[in-house]
Design a protein around this motif. Sequence first.
Motif, PDB file in Angstrom:
ATOM      1  N   VAL A  93       7.646  40.999   9.205  1.00 14.95           N
ATOM      2  CA  VAL A  93       8.179  39.895   8.406  1.00 14.95           C
ATOM      3  C   VAL A  93       7.174  39.638   7.290  1.00 14.95           C
ATOM      4  O   VAL A  93       6.038  39.247   7.545  1.00 14.95           O
ATOM      5  CB  VAL A  93       8.376  38.631   9.261  1.00 14.95           C
ATOM      6  N   ILE A  94       7.595  39.888   6.042  1.00 19.22           N
ATOM      7  CA  ILE A  94       6.640  39.912   4.950  1.00 19.22           C
ATOM      8  C   ILE A  94       7.000  38.935   3.838  1.00 19.22           C
ATOM      9  O   ILE A  94       8.185  38.705   3.551  1.00 19.22           O
ATOM     10  CB  ILE A  94       6.502  41.342   4.392  1.00 19.22           C
ATOM     11  N   GLU A  95       5.964  38.372   3.241  1.00 18.39           N
ATOM     12  CA  GLU A  95       6.107  37.461   2.108  1.00 18.39           C
ATOM     13  C   GLU A  95       6.446  38.248   0.846  1.00 18.39           C
ATOM     14  O   GLU A  95       6.000  39.376   0.663  1.00 18.39           O
ATOM     15  CB  GLU A  95       4.786  36.723   1.915  1.00 18.39           C
ATOM     16  N   GLY A  96       7.198  37.622  -0.047  1.00 16.86           N
ATOM     17  CA  GLY A  96       7.499  38.267  -1.321  1.00 16.86           C
ATOM     18  C   GLY A  96       8.681  37.606  -1.998  1.00 16.86           C
ATOM     19  O   GLY A  96       9.820  37.734  -1.531  1.00 16.86           O
ATOM     20  N   ILE A 147      11.673  45.938   8.023  1.00 14.00           N
ATOM     21  CA  ILE A 147      11.155  44.820   7.234  1.00 14.00           C
ATOM     22  C   ILE A 147      12.162  43.678   7.194  1.00 14.00           C
ATOM     23  O   ILE A 147      13.362  43.889   7.015  1.00 14.00           O
ATOM     24  CB  ILE A 147      10.832  45.281   5.799  1.00 14.00           C
ATOM     25  N   VAL A 148      11.647  42.466   7.336  1.00 17.55           N
ATOM     26  CA  VAL A 148      12.425  41.244   7.128  1.00 17.55           C
ATOM     27  C   VAL A 148      11.706  40.451   6.042  1.00 17.55           C
ATOM     28  O   VAL A 148      10.497  40.231   6.126  1.00 17.55           O
ATOM     29  CB  VAL A 148      12.527  40.410   8.418  1.00 17.55           C
ATOM     30  N   ASN A 149      12.445  40.048   4.997  1.00 16.87           N
ATOM     31  CA  ASN A 149      11.860  39.311   3.881  1.00 16.87           C
ATOM     32  C   ASN A 149      12.644  38.013   3.669  1.00 16.87           C
ATOM     33  O   ASN A 149      13.608  37.977   2.912  1.00 16.87           O
ATOM     34  CB  ASN A 149      11.871  40.164   2.609  1.00 16.87           C
ATOM     35  N   PRO A 150      12.234  36.930   4.349  1.00 14.49           N
ATOM     36  CA  PRO A 150      13.010  35.681   4.271  1.00 14.49           C
ATOM     37  C   PRO A 150      12.574  34.762   3.137  1.00 14.49           C
ATOM     38  O   PRO A 150      12.955  33.586   3.126  1.00 14.49           O
ATOM     39  CB  PRO A 150      12.694  35.035   5.627  1.00 14.49           C
TER      40      PRO A 150
END
Length: 233
Positions: A55-58, A99-102
């Motif tokens: 789970v990544i910031e962006g 990848i999860v990008n919330p």
Amino acid sequence: MQIIEVTGYAVRSAVITMKRRETPMEFVIFPMLHVASPSFYAEVRRRLAACDIVVIEGVRGKSAALSALTLAYRFTPRRRRNGLQEQRQELLIPEDAQIVNPDVTAAEAVSDLKSLPRWQYLLLIAVAPVMGLVFALRGPSAFLDEDLEVEDLPSTLRAEMLADDPVHYALTDRRDKLLLDALSDIHTERGGEAIRVAVVYGAGHVPAVVTGLGQRHGYRPREAEWLTVLIPA
């Protein structure tokens, strides 16, 4: 318990593993700084290869206002003698990672920033490039400042002061909620599986993650290991 430790010779980040007795899934929290030594990003990448979900910031999309704000950390790596890199996904994410990008969109982020008083919003945009130049000239020593230290106990005076800061609220509140909602969904859907879920977010978001996972689902920090973010030349 500190998330980011700043001493007279180095900056370190605490990788925190959170668990609960009722289910086997683990959350592994990676508090990030947007500028660091190449060895730090290489070590994070190596550890992410052992995780099942990242789970990544962006922030998604582009905005002139956000580009101006990020100048504060994009300038520093451009001086080669600093020996630092800007955080980029290709430096961190292993191939075939799930990848999860919330995170928010650029438009949502700018909307939150524009909720600030106009003078404060314009000041942020104006000051960011100046801070970037200062960081670039000072090099790694600019990061050896006790003001960078972050604690994961939100009851501390420091965290209470941050919570009342309108700039902090505009930059993190919506994003923290989206992140916690995504982690809750993963817990609900896959909590019964023996998997490791990495959370790769800026250190400023980590107190909300640690507190939220505990309050919502009973996860607690069970292990922590320091990684060196940078050492000045």
